[in-house]
Scaffold this active site. Structure first.
Site, short mmCIF file in Angstrom:
data_model
loop_
_atom_site.label_atom_id
_atom_site.label_comp_id
_atom_site.label_asym_id
_atom_site.label_seq_id
_atom_site.Cartn_x
_atom_site.Cartn_y
_atom_site.Cartn_z
N GLU A 288 0.83 -1.21 0.00
CA GLU A 288 0.00 0.00 0.00
C GLU A 288 0.86 1.26 0.00
O GLU A 288 0.56 2.22 -0.70
CB GLU A 288 -0.95 0.02 1.21
CG GLU A 288 -2.13 -0.92 1.10
CD GLU A 288 -3.19 -0.49 0.10
OE1 GLU A 288 -3.10 0.63 -0.46
OE2 GLU A 288 -4.12 -1.28 -0.15
N ASP B 277 -6.34 8.54 -0.26
CA ASP B 277 -5.83 7.53 0.66
C ASP B 277 -4.63 8.09 1.41
O ASP B 277 -3.78 8.74 0.81
CB ASP B 277 -5.41 6.27 -0.10
CG ASP B 277 -6.55 5.68 -0.90
OD1 ASP B 277 -7.67 5.63 -0.38
OD2 ASP B 277 -6.32 5.28 -2.06
#
EC number: 3.2.1.17
Length: 129
Positions: free
Chosen positions: A35, A53
């Protein structure tokens, strides 16, 4: 801050993440690697729904945190910017909230793509946990 794999593993272990909701420590570290590359300042503002994000776990502003740019469910009850500092205690607390949903770790696309169902038994072998 950019964590090393083993440094993050130790931190997550100290926060009770090994086996949390049935997910091994290796799953959490693998997810963070894909990620954010272990970077607490990682930011992605390019989601198709206009959300962003944030941080080491790439927590999403539509669901988990409040940003000033659009509305949010804010399920972790926190400002998204808090996920960009060096202290990941709040990021970990929010990740615990995320994984309690029925999707579990499948909430993280990178986890599904790179970690789910993979043999992670040797992933943390060098860490001497």
């Amino acid at each position: 801050k950019i964590f090393s794999k083993c440094e993050l593993a130790r931190k997550l272990k100290s926060m009770g993440m090994d086996g949390f909701h049935g997910y091994s420590l290796a799953n959490w570290v693998c997810m963070a690697e894909y990620e954010s590359n272990f970077n607490t300042q990682a930011f992605n503002g390019r989601n198709s729904n206009g959300s962003s994000d944030y941080g080491i776990f790439q927590l999403n502003s539509k669901w988990w945190c409040k940003s000033n740019s659009h509305s949010s469910a804010n399920a972790c009850n926190i400002m998204c910017s808090k996920f960009l500092d060096d202290n990941i205690d709040d990021d970990i607390a929010c990740a615990k909230r995320v994984v309690k949903d029925p999707n579990g770790m499948s909430a993280w696309v990178a986890w599904v793509k790179h970690c789910k169902g993979k043999d992670l038994s040797k992933y943390l072998a060098s860490c001497n946990l």
